[in-house]
Scaffold this motif. Structure first.
Motif, PDB file in Angstrom:
ATOM      1  N   ARG A   1       0.833   3.370   3.214  1.00  0.00           N
ATOM      2  CA  ARG A   1       1.455   2.666   4.334  1.00  0.00           C
ATOM      3  C   ARG A   1       2.965   2.626   4.169  1.00  0.00           C
ATOM      4  O   ARG A   1       3.721   2.750   5.119  1.00  0.00           O
ATOM      5  CB  ARG A   1       0.895   1.253   4.445  1.00  0.00           C
ATOM      6  CG  ARG A   1       1.102   0.604   5.807  1.00  0.00           C
ATOM      7  CD  ARG A   1       0.373  -0.723   5.886  1.00  0.00           C
ATOM      8  NE  ARG A   1      -1.027  -0.586   5.583  1.00  0.00           N
ATOM      9  CZ  ARG A   1      -1.701  -1.424   4.794  1.00  0.00           C
ATOM     10  NH1 ARG A   1      -1.104  -2.450   4.230  1.00  0.00           N
ATOM     11  NH2 ARG A   1      -2.978  -1.222   4.569  1.00  0.00           N
TER      12      ARG A   1
ATOM     13  N   ASP B   1       0.846  -1.191   0.000  1.00  0.00           N
ATOM     14  CA  ASP B   1       0.000   0.000   0.000  1.00  0.00           C
ATOM     15  C   ASP B   1       0.881   1.242   0.000  1.00  0.00           C
ATOM     16  O   ASP B   1       1.748   1.397   0.864  1.00  0.00           O
ATOM     17  CB  ASP B   1      -0.894  -0.038   1.260  1.00  0.00           C
ATOM     18  CG  ASP B   1      -1.809   1.163   1.352  1.00  0.00           C
ATOM     19  OD1 ASP B   1      -1.321   2.264   1.716  1.00  0.00           O
ATOM     20  OD2 ASP B   1      -2.996   1.014   1.067  1.00  0.00           O
TER      21      ASP B   1
ATOM     22  N   HIS C   1      -3.010   2.305   9.653  1.00  0.00           N
ATOM     23  CA  HIS C   1      -1.824   1.847   8.923  1.00  0.00           C
ATOM     24  C   HIS C   1      -0.722   1.440   9.900  1.00  0.00           C
ATOM     25  O   HIS C   1      -0.053   0.427   9.715  1.00  0.00           O
ATOM     26  CB  HIS C   1      -1.307   2.943   7.993  1.00  0.00           C
ATOM     27  CG  HIS C   1      -2.129   3.120   6.751  1.00  0.00           C
ATOM     28  ND1 HIS C   1      -2.435   2.077   5.904  1.00  0.00           N
ATOM     29  CD2 HIS C   1      -2.703   4.222   6.215  1.00  0.00           C
ATOM     30  CE1 HIS C   1      -3.176   2.533   4.895  1.00  0.00           C
ATOM     31  NE2 HIS C   1      -3.351   3.836   5.068  1.00  0.00           N
TER      32      HIS C   1
END
Lengths: 102, 156
Positions: A16, A13, A47
């Motif tokens: 993240r 991600d 996150h």
């Protein structure tokens, strides 16, 4: 899914990964991270919870805040990658050594 | 504050149904027959990996365009028992002559075949976590491809 897989998934991600890179540079609070990113504090917390669950970051209290930093006992993405790299290499090696027509 | 991770060595073990001499030779001089094509650092597609079969021998890959990319060298050459390679690629996928991490490969007779034990150590020398991560995920053809694969599998 192994923890190595989880580490890769965690860092897949973009947001993240940005959070992880900032924490890797120096310890951060949730507020500091949220101030530098186009995401809300709850999202940053979420996150960080994921990064913490795979052992990439750890946190400690500082008064009312929590400071997030790299987990010094953690494996890290580098080692996770190398772990998989050698798994694949050795499987290929094993196959080649055992080929019957040698 | 020191933010560097000190990762534990990577340790792997595999049993092969072959004698240590054959296992050692295949691993080293025969590396071109098994090194995965995905494990490549050059900009030109890899044709073969090479380990020169002697102490101090080069470890490198040859590309389709004739270029060669160094991975490291042979530190210890003791067939059929022990091979130690220097892995000299940093977190940015670059060969650095001053960087040495060690890959120790031991070949031990076991159950009519050979146990091959591999240890890749000194990983802390590969760079601070932040730098390695940035480089890993930013460099084209580097770890990002593998990461994409992992993300796809994770989402499946």
């Amino acid at each position: 899914m192994t923890n190595n897989d989880r580490i890769f998934a965690a860092l897949a991600d973009d947001t993240r990964r940005s959070i992880f890179e900032r924490v890797a540079e120096r310890p951060h609070t949730v507020g500091e991270l949220a101030a530098g990113l186009p995401v809300s504090r709850p999202a940053v917390s979420q996150h960080l919870a994921i990064l913490k669950s795979v052992g990439l970051v750890t946190d400690e209290p500082d008064g009312a805040r929590r400071i997030y930093r790299i987990d010094p006992k953690g494996l890290g993405p580098l080692r996770a990658w190398l772990d998989r790299f050698w798994d694949e290499a050795l499987i290929a090696f094993q196959t080649e050594v055992e080929r019957e027509d040698k | 504050m020191n933010h560097m991770i000190s990762p534990a060595p990577v340790r792997k073990s595999v049993h092969v149904r072959a004698a240590p001499e054959r296992a050692f030779e295949t691993f080293s001089a025969g590396i071109e027959h098994w090194w995965p094509r995905s494990h490549s650092i050059g900009s030109s597609p890899i044709v073969r990996a090479v380990i020169e079969p002697e102490a101090g021998g080069r470890w490198y890959e040859q590309g389709e365009d004739g270029s060669e990319c160094d991975w490291g060298k042979v530190l210890v050459w003791e067939p059929p028992t022990l091979l130690v390679l220097a892995w000299q690629i940093d977190g940015e996928w670059k060969y650095r002559p001053d960087l040495v991490t060690e890959v120790e490969v031991r070949f031990t007779p076991e159950d009519g075949g050979t146990r091959v034990d591999l240890e890749h150590r000194n990983l802390d020398r590969l760079g601070a976590a932040g730098e390695a991560t940035r480089a890993a995920f930013d460099s084209p053809g580097g770890w990002s491809g593998m990461l994409e694969t992992m993300a796809t599998l994770a989402a499946a």
